[in-house]
Design an enzyme around this catalytic site. Structure first.
Site, short mmCIF file in Angstrom:
data_model
loop_
_atom_site.label_atom_id
_atom_site.label_comp_id
_atom_site.label_asym_id
_atom_site.label_seq_id
_atom_site.Cartn_x
_atom_site.Cartn_y
_atom_site.Cartn_z
CD GLN A 69 -44.45 44.80 14.13
OE1 GLN A 69 -45.60 45.19 14.34
NE2 GLN A 69 -44.19 43.60 13.64
CG LEU A 156 -31.42 46.55 19.48
CD1 LEU A 156 -30.29 45.65 20.00
CD2 LEU A 156 -31.61 46.27 17.99
N GLY A 157 -33.96 48.87 18.56
CA GLY A 157 -34.41 49.29 17.23
C GLY A 157 -33.40 50.26 16.65
CG LEU A 169 -29.53 49.79 23.81
CD1 LEU A 169 -29.76 49.77 25.32
CD2 LEU A 169 -28.39 48.85 23.47
CB ALA A 170 -35.24 51.50 25.57
CB CYS A 186 -41.22 44.29 20.06
SG CYS A 186 -40.20 45.34 21.11
#
Length: 222
Positions: A69, A156-157, A169-170, A186
């Site tokens: 999201q 993470l996405g 990822l960040a 998220c």
């Protein structure tokens, strides 16, 4: 794996470049890892719901094809985009996500911070009162509040197309955290987002990017 440190780059041009790289790669294309940071940007994943954006306050919202999201990207955050061929690496998506999270956990450990997984909520979390505590989570304090006492330090996405990955990822290093208050991070209302500076770790973007890049390379190379 070739590691490329891009510095601060726009989100949408970087997304376009990732897609172009992935769509154009062949069976012998070398895997790459891109490390960067973005100007203030909200990104919505495929499961994103508009009502999870509470107040964008002029920050652009970009619709993407990654999982998950809404999240926020901004200066002071290390963003890592692994561009991998999972079939060549010999792993499936679940193992890939596990290794991404492991790389963040190992990076945090180098700074004396214990990263934690929360079942069903991808990303890495820390104990707010005792970030260096090593005890594993025994389960949520309250069934309806799995994040009690926790803060999210990494999101993470991912996207997988024809067995090849992009997005990523960040990890929050030292950033303005206020924009996270404009969203349900998220998709979780009230989830607190933290960075290393909040946890008492004062380091710079380049050091964290190098450490994270090394861990990702070690865990995602044949």
């Amino acid at each position: 794996m070739q590691i490329k440190t891009l510095g601060r780059v726009g989100y949408e041009p970087t997304l376009a470049a990732m897609r172009e790289f992935t769509e154009g790669r062949g069976p012998d294309t070398e895997d790459e890892l891109w490390l960067c940071e973005h100007p203030p940007t909200y990104t919505q994943g495929l499961a994103g719901q508009a009502d999870h954006v509470l107040d964008a306050a002029g920050i652009p919202i970009v619709q993407t094809n990654r999982g998950g999201q809404v999240t926020y990207h901004g200066p002071g955050q290390v963003v890592a985009y692994p561009l991998l061929d999972l079939r060549r690496l010999g792993i499936f998506v679940k193992e890939y996500v596990f290794r991404l999270e492991a790389a963040v956990i190992q990076t945090l450990d180098a700074y004396g911070v214990t990263g934690l997984r929360v079942a069903g909520a991808p990303g890495i979390y820390v104990r707010l009162e005792e970030p260096g505590a090593h005890a594993r989570l025994a389960g949520p304090v309250l069934p309806g509040d799995p994040f009690r006492g926790l803060g999210k330090v990494a999101a993470l996405g991912i996207k997988v197309s024809r067995h090849c990955t992009y997005h990523g990822l960040a990890l929050n290093v030292a950033m303005d955290l206020k924009p996270f208050q404009g969203i349900n991070p998220c998709g979780y209302a009230g989830l607190q987002t933290v960075d290393l500076a909040t946890l008492g770790v004062y380091t710079d973007w380049s050091d964290v990017a190098q450490r994270l890049g090394e861990r990702l390379s070690a865990l995602l190379s044949r």
